[in-house]
Every structure is written in C-alpha cells, then in structure tokens.
Motif scaffolding. Sequence first.
Motif, mmCIF file in Angstrom:
data_model
loop_
_atom_site.group_PDB
_atom_site.id
_atom_site.type_symbol
_atom_site.label_atom_id
_atom_site.label_comp_id
_atom_site.label_asym_id
_atom_site.label_seq_id
_atom_site.Cartn_x
_atom_site.Cartn_y
_atom_site.Cartn_z
ATOM 1 N N GLY A 1 34.076 44.781 47.389
ATOM 2 C CA GLY A 1 33.360 43.634 47.483
ATOM 3 C C GLY A 1 33.220 43.161 45.855
ATOM 4 O O GLY A 1 33.247 43.786 45.059
ATOM 5 N N MET A 2 33.512 41.832 45.538
ATOM 6 C CA MET A 2 33.873 41.212 44.282
ATOM 7 C C MET A 2 32.734 40.152 44.000
ATOM 8 O O MET A 2 32.280 39.227 44.848
ATOM 9 N N GLY A 3 32.237 40.038 42.606
ATOM 10 C CA GLY A 3 31.453 38.873 42.376
ATOM 11 C C GLY A 3 31.575 38.434 41.159
ATOM 12 O O GLY A 3 32.433 39.213 40.086
ATOM 13 N N ALA B 1 32.776 41.382 38.748
ATOM 14 C CA ALA B 1 32.557 42.830 38.844
ATOM 15 C C ALA B 1 32.913 43.199 40.470
ATOM 16 O O ALA B 1 33.007 42.443 41.378
ATOM 17 N N ALA B 2 33.026 44.737 40.373
ATOM 18 C CA ALA B 2 33.703 45.319 41.623
ATOM 19 C C ALA B 2 32.403 46.090 42.274
ATOM 20 O O ALA B 2 31.845 46.963 41.577
ATOM 21 N N GLN C 1 38.498 54.732 39.994
ATOM 22 C CA GLN C 1 38.233 53.830 38.813
ATOM 23 C C GLN C 1 39.141 52.491 38.916
ATOM 24 O O GLN C 1 40.198 52.727 39.448
ATOM 25 N N VAL C 2 38.516 51.669 38.538
ATOM 26 C CA VAL C 2 38.979 50.219 38.768
ATOM 27 C C VAL C 2 38.729 49.647 37.475
ATOM 28 O O VAL C 2 37.499 49.464 36.855
ATOM 29 N N GLN C 3 39.639 48.850 36.742
ATOM 30 C CA GLN C 3 39.595 48.233 35.592
ATOM 31 C C GLN C 3 39.788 46.746 35.920
ATOM 32 O O GLN C 3 40.991 46.296 36.746
ATOM 33 N N LEU C 4 38.981 45.928 35.255
ATOM 34 C CA LEU C 4 39.156 44.527 35.405
ATOM 35 C C LEU C 4 39.253 43.549 34.371
ATOM 36 O O LEU C 4 38.648 43.973 33.229
ATOM 37 N N ASP D 1 29.745 48.361 40.625
ATOM 38 C CA ASP D 1 30.336 49.545 39.952
ATOM 39 C C ASP D 1 31.029 49.570 38.721
ATOM 40 O O ASP D 1 31.053 50.416 37.719
ATOM 41 N N TYR D 2 31.768 48.312 38.816
ATOM 42 C CA TYR D 2 32.840 48.021 37.545
ATOM 43 C C TYR D 2 32.580 46.598 37.297
ATOM 44 O O TYR D 2 32.439 45.769 38.105
#
Length: 123
Positions: free
Chosen positions: A33-35, A97-98, A1-4, A111-112
């Motif tokens: 990867g990040m966007g 987003a991740a 789980q990742v929180q941004l 995904d996140y």
Amino acid sequence: QVQLVESGGGLVQAGGSLRLACAASGRTFSRYGMGWFRQAPGKEREFVARISQSGGITFYADSVKGRFTISRDNAKNTVYLQMNSLKPEDTAVYSCAARQSLATTNWDTYDYWGRGTQVTVSS
C-alpha cells in the motif's frame, strides 16, 4: 527492502498543476500500500492521499479532495500524485511511503520512505 525516489516537484503559481512521481525499487511493489504525505516548515507531517495495492481503493485528506489524484502503475513500480488547482498552502515537502499491507492515513505505520520533493506554490 524497498527504496523510494520522488520526482516532479518545483515552483508553480497558484492555480497551476504538478505531477509527482515516486519510483520504487524491487520486484514486489504490487504488494505495498502506498501513501503520500507532506510537511511544511514548522508544521507536522500530514497525510495527503493513499492507494491500495491494486490501485482500486483511494482515499484523500479533505484539504486536497477534488484537486489531487493518486494513482499507480505496478508494471512501472511507480505511484503518482496529480495536483491541480494548487494553493499556496499546498507548499511543502512531499514524500511517498510504502507499507506491507493496506495503506493507512497514519505516517507511523509505513515501512519505507522516500527523501521527498519540494513543492512551492506562489500566490
């Protein structure tokens, strides 16, 4: 789980600059990867920029190329979006987003998501 969590948005005049930051929780940030994406009122979400896990590969939407720069600091679990020469048409909610793989330009492959930060550019 990742929180941004995004930060750095605000109101700026045309031609000005802002630096957005997206802080991620967790110890595996470097695997993602990040966007950055944005959504203006009444418009669809659109891709802005993406960056690979190591930061060595970046890609931009034509509309921001040469004005925006995406970067990341894996030691700080943070991805940045430096926005220069801002235009009124850049006004939108910007979200990071991740993705547990290579970053893409398609928002539905991530995904996140963070909740976003508002950027308003006045003319």
